[in-house]
Scaffold this active site. Structure first.
Site, PDB file in Angstrom:
ATOM      1  N   LYS A   1      -1.845  -4.117 -10.315  1.00 31.61           N
ATOM      2  CA  LYS A   1      -1.601  -2.838 -10.723  1.00 31.61           C
ATOM      3  C   LYS A   1       0.012  -2.711 -10.688  1.00 31.61           C
ATOM      4  O   LYS A   1       0.875  -3.180 -10.222  1.00 31.61           O
ATOM      5  CB  LYS A   1      -1.932  -1.828  -9.392  1.00 31.61           C
ATOM      6  CG  LYS A   1      -1.545  -0.569  -9.357  1.00 31.61           C
ATOM      7  CD  LYS A   1      -2.015  -0.003  -7.892  1.00 31.61           C
ATOM      8  CE  LYS A   1      -0.789   0.146  -7.034  1.00 31.61           C
ATOM      9  NZ  LYS A   1      -0.557   1.144  -6.030  1.00 31.61           N
TER      10      LYS A   1
ATOM     11  N   LYS B   1      -1.702  -6.288   2.561  1.00 32.93           N
ATOM     12  CA  LYS B   1      -0.522  -6.591   3.054  1.00 32.93           C
ATOM     13  C   LYS B   1      -0.491  -7.869   4.270  1.00 32.93           C
ATOM     14  O   LYS B   1       0.104  -8.858   4.433  1.00 32.93           O
ATOM     15  CB  LYS B   1       0.320  -5.381   3.868  1.00 32.93           C
ATOM     16  CG  LYS B   1       0.914  -4.575   2.518  1.00 32.93           C
ATOM     17  CD  LYS B   1       2.117  -3.934   3.181  1.00 32.93           C
ATOM     18  CE  LYS B   1       2.812  -2.951   2.199  1.00 32.93           C
ATOM     19  NZ  LYS B   1       2.824  -2.849   0.955  1.00 32.93           N
TER      20      LYS B   1
ATOM     21  N   LYS C   1       5.902   0.083  -8.302  1.00 38.19           N
ATOM     22  CA  LYS C   1       7.347   0.074  -7.833  1.00 38.19           C
ATOM     23  C   LYS C   1       7.550  -1.026  -6.848  1.00 38.19           C
ATOM     24  O   LYS C   1       8.558  -1.583  -6.787  1.00 38.19           O
ATOM     25  CB  LYS C   1       7.799   1.287  -7.433  1.00 38.19           C
ATOM     26  CG  LYS C   1       7.298   2.115  -6.386  1.00 38.19           C
ATOM     27  CD  LYS C   1       6.945   3.486  -6.383  1.00 38.19           C
ATOM     28  CE  LYS C   1       6.117   3.798  -5.386  1.00 38.19           C
ATOM     29  NZ  LYS C   1       5.410   5.123  -5.491  1.00 38.19           N
TER      30      LYS C   1
HETATM   31  P1  TYM Z   1       1.553   6.682  -4.516  1.00 33.14           P
HETATM   32  O1  TYM Z   1       2.839   7.248  -4.186  1.00 33.14           O
HETATM   33  O2  TYM Z   1       1.545   5.276  -3.987  1.00 33.14           O
HETATM   34  O3  TYM Z   1       1.122   6.815  -5.686  1.00 33.14           O
HETATM   35  C1  TYM Z   1       1.065   8.404  -6.220  1.00 33.14           C
HETATM   36  C2  TYM Z   1       0.078   8.668  -7.050  1.00 33.14           C
HETATM   37  O4  TYM Z   1       0.207   7.883  -8.306  1.00 33.14           O
HETATM   38  C3  TYM Z   1      -1.050   6.899  -8.351  1.00 33.14           C
HETATM   39  N1  TYM Z   1      -0.541   5.719  -8.834  1.00 33.14           N
HETATM   40  C4  TYM Z   1      -1.193   5.098 -10.024  1.00 33.14           C
HETATM   41  N2  TYM Z   1      -2.281   5.692 -10.914  1.00 33.14           N
HETATM   42  C5  TYM Z   1      -2.344   4.744 -12.135  1.00 33.14           C
HETATM   43  N3  TYM Z   1      -2.109   3.589 -12.237  1.00 33.14           N
HETATM   44  C6  TYM Z   1      -1.052   3.184 -11.165  1.00 33.14           C
HETATM   45  N4  TYM Z   1      -0.713   1.872 -11.502  1.00 33.14           N
HETATM   46  C7  TYM Z   1      -0.809   3.874 -10.080  1.00 33.14           C
HETATM   47  N5  TYM Z   1       0.119   3.695  -9.140  1.00 33.14           N
HETATM   48  C8  TYM Z   1       0.065   4.792  -8.413  1.00 33.14           C
HETATM   49  C9  TYM Z   1      -1.683   7.128  -7.133  1.00 33.14           C
HETATM   50  O5  TYM Z   1      -3.067   6.644  -7.254  1.00 33.14           O
HETATM   51  C10 TYM Z   1      -1.413   8.352  -6.644  1.00 33.14           C
HETATM   52  O6  TYM Z   1      -2.206   9.273  -6.741  1.00 33.14           O
HETATM   53  N6  TYM Z   1      -0.882   7.818   0.117  1.00 33.14           N
HETATM   54  C11 TYM Z   1      -0.455   8.570  -1.521  1.00 33.14           C
HETATM   55  C12 TYM Z   1       0.505   9.724  -1.286  1.00 33.14           C
HETATM   56  C13 TYM Z   1      -0.126  10.792  -0.507  1.00 33.14           C
HETATM   57  C14 TYM Z   1      -1.159  11.666  -0.714  1.00 33.14           C
HETATM   58  C15 TYM Z   1      -1.453  12.588   0.160  1.00 33.14           C
HETATM   59  C16 TYM Z   1      -1.898  11.896  -2.186  1.00 33.14           C
HETATM   60  C17 TYM Z   1       0.085  11.074   0.702  1.00 33.14           C
HETATM   61  N7  TYM Z   1      -0.690  12.238   1.223  1.00 33.14           N
HETATM   62  C18 TYM Z   1      -2.359  13.437   0.152  1.00 33.14           C
HETATM   63  C19 TYM Z   1      -2.910  12.618  -2.201  1.00 33.14           C
HETATM   64  C20 TYM Z   1      -3.196  13.545  -1.185  1.00 33.14           C
HETATM   65  C21 TYM Z   1       0.363   7.604  -2.071  1.00 33.14           C
HETATM   66  O7  TYM Z   1       1.053   6.544  -1.288  1.00 33.14           O
HETATM   67  O8  TYM Z   1       0.442   7.582  -3.389  1.00 33.14           O
END
Ligand code: TYM
Length: 330
Positions: free
Chosen positions: A193, A111, A196
Site C-alpha cells: 500500500k 508489525k 507515509k
Molecule cells: P490513516 O491515517 O492511516 O489513514 C487515513 C485514511 O486514509 C486511508 N488510506 C488509504 N486509502 C487508499 N489507499 C491508501 N494507500 C491509503 N492509505 C491510507 C485510510 O484507509 C483511512 O481511511 N485509524 C485511522 C484513523 C482513525 C479513524 C478513526 C478513521 C482514527 N479514528 C475513526 C475513521 C474513524 C488511521 O490510522 O487512518
C-alpha cells in the site's frame, strides 16, 4: 440527516492514498450527511514522534482538510485531543475489547511479524480508541480506505457487545469503502500500500510535494513486462494502480481510459496520469497556501471542538450511566 464520521492520523505528511481513499470522499459526502471529520492526533502518538514535526504535520493536515474542500459551514472539523471525551470513552471501550480481537488486527500483527520491537501499548489498543471515536457520535457511516475496514468491523462487534450487555447504547456503524481507489499502492512496489510510514520515498506521493518530484515518481512507477494497457490488478498491479489513480481523480471510468490507450505504451499513460495528479495537487497546494496564511484555522478548530464536545459529552454520560460507573445522574 444521517451522521458520517471519519479521521486521518497525520503521523507524517498526508499522502495521495489518504486523499483518494478518504479525504476526497469526505468532501463529496459533506452535503449529504451530518459530517464529523477530525484529525486523529491521539492516534499519531502510538508510534514515536518528534514533537515539532508532529505539530507541523497536524497544522498542515487541518489546512489540507480545508484546501481539499471541507467546508466548516457544512462539516464539523476538529482535533481529536480537543474533545477530551474521546480518551475517556476510549478507556471504557478498551475494557470491553478482548485481547484476542486486538491480536487479530492486521496492522499490529504485521508489525510484530516484521520483528519490530518497542511497540507501544497504545499501538496495540488503538483500534479500541478508534471504535470509541466512532461510537461516541452515533455515526451511521464511516468512510475509509480498505486498510481500515477491519477496524470498523471490530467497532461494529464492540457496539453490538455493548448493546447486548447494557441495552441499546450505540448505533452500529457501517464502513463506506470507495469502489475505485480504496487501496492505492506504492509506486515503487505495487505489492504494498502507498504509505507515509512504511514506504520508501519513491513509492509515496504527498499532497504538498513539489510537482516536479511528483511527475518523476509517476513516470518511474514500477509496472510490468506484459506491455498491454488493460485493467488486471492481479497480474498488472502497478498499471492497475495508475489507472485507479487516474480514474478516481479524473472521474473517467477505467474502461474508458483503457480504451483510449489501446495500442499505446505505458509511458504515454504515465504522462497523462502525471498530468491529472499534478493538476489536482496544484489546486490543493494553492488553496493550502492561502489557508495557512489566512489565520482562520484556530477559530475553525475551536468551533468544531465545541460542537463535537456537546455531542460527545452527552453520549459519554449515557454510557457511563449504563455501565454503572456514575453515582449521581448528570
Ligand atoms: P490513516 O491515517 O492511516 O489513514 C487515513 C485514511 O486514509 C486511508 N488510506 C488509504 N486509502 C487508499 N489507499 C491508501 N494507500 C491509503 N492509505 C491510507 C485510510 O484507509 C483511512 O481511511 N485509524 C485511522 C484513523 C482513525 C479513524 C478513526 C478513521 C482514527 N479514528 C475513526 C475513521 C474513524 C488511521 O490510522 O487512518
Amino acid at each position: 440527516m444521517k451522521t458520517m464520521l471519519s479521521g486521518i492520523k497525520p503521523s507524517g505528511q498526508m499522502t495521495l492514498g489518504n486523499y483518494i481513499g478518504a479525504l476526497k470522499n469526505f468532501v463529496a459526502y459533506q452535503d449529504e450527511y451530518e459530517m464529523m471529520v477530525f484529525i486523529a492526533n491521539l492516534h499519531c502518538i502510538t508510534v514515536p514522534q518528534d514533537p515539532a514535526t508532529l505539530k507541523k504535520n497536524l497544522k498542515d493536515a487541518v489546512a489540507l482538510y480545508l484546501a481539499c474542500g471541507l467546508d466548516p459551514n457544512k462539516a464539523t472539523i476538529f482535533l481529536q485531543s480537543d474533545v477530551l471525551e474521546h480518551a475517556q470513552m476510549g478507556w471504557i471501550v478498551n475494557c470491553h475489547t478482548y485481547l484476542g480481537e486486538l491480536n487479530r488486527q492486521t496492522q499490529y500483527k504485521d508489525k510484530v511479524a516484521k520483528g519490530e520491537t518497542s511497540l507501544s501499548a497504545g499501538l496495540y489498543t488503538y483500534p479500541a480508541l478508534m471504535a470509541a471515536d466512532i461510537l461516541i457520535y452515533d455515526a451511521d457511516y464511516v468512510p475509509v480506505g480498505e486498510d481500515q475496514k477491519q477496524h470498523v468491523e471490530l467497532c461494529r462487534d464492540l457496539a453490538e457487545r455493548f448493546n447486548n450487555r447494557y441495552g441499546e447504547v450505540f448505533k452500529v456503524p457501517e464502513p463506506v469503502i470507495p469502489k475505485v481507489g480504496a487501496r492505492i499502492l506504492s509506486l515503487s512496489d505495487p505489492t504494498k500500500k502507498m504509505s507515509k510510514s512504511e514506504d520508501n520515498d519513491k513509492g509515496c506521493i504527498t499532497l504538498l510535494e513539489d510537482l516536479k518530484s511528483v511527475r518523476k515518481k509517476i513516470m518511474s512507477a514500477v509496472t510490468d513486462s506484459v506491455g498491454i494497457i488493460q485493467y488486471d490488478p492481479v497480474n498488472q498491479p502497478g498499471l492497475a494502480n495508475l489507472l485507479q489513480i487516474h480514474s478516481s481523480l479524473s472521474h473517467e471510468p477505467i474502461e474508458s481510459i483503457v480504451a483510449r490507450f489501446e495500442g499505446k505504451g505505458y509511458g504515454e499513460l504515465k504522462k497523462e496520469v502525471a498530468d491529472v495528479v499534478c493538476a489536482e495537487l496544484e489546486k490543493i497546494q494553492a488553496a493550502y497556501t492561502e489557508i495557512i496564511n489566512s489565520g482562520t484555522m484556530e477559530a475553525i478548530l475551536a468551533e468544531g471542538a465545541q460542537k463535537a464536545s456537546r455531542i460527545a459529552r452527552k453520549k459519554l454520560n449515557k454510557v457511563q450511566r449504563k455501565v454503572g460507573i456514575e453515582i449521581f445522574r448528570k
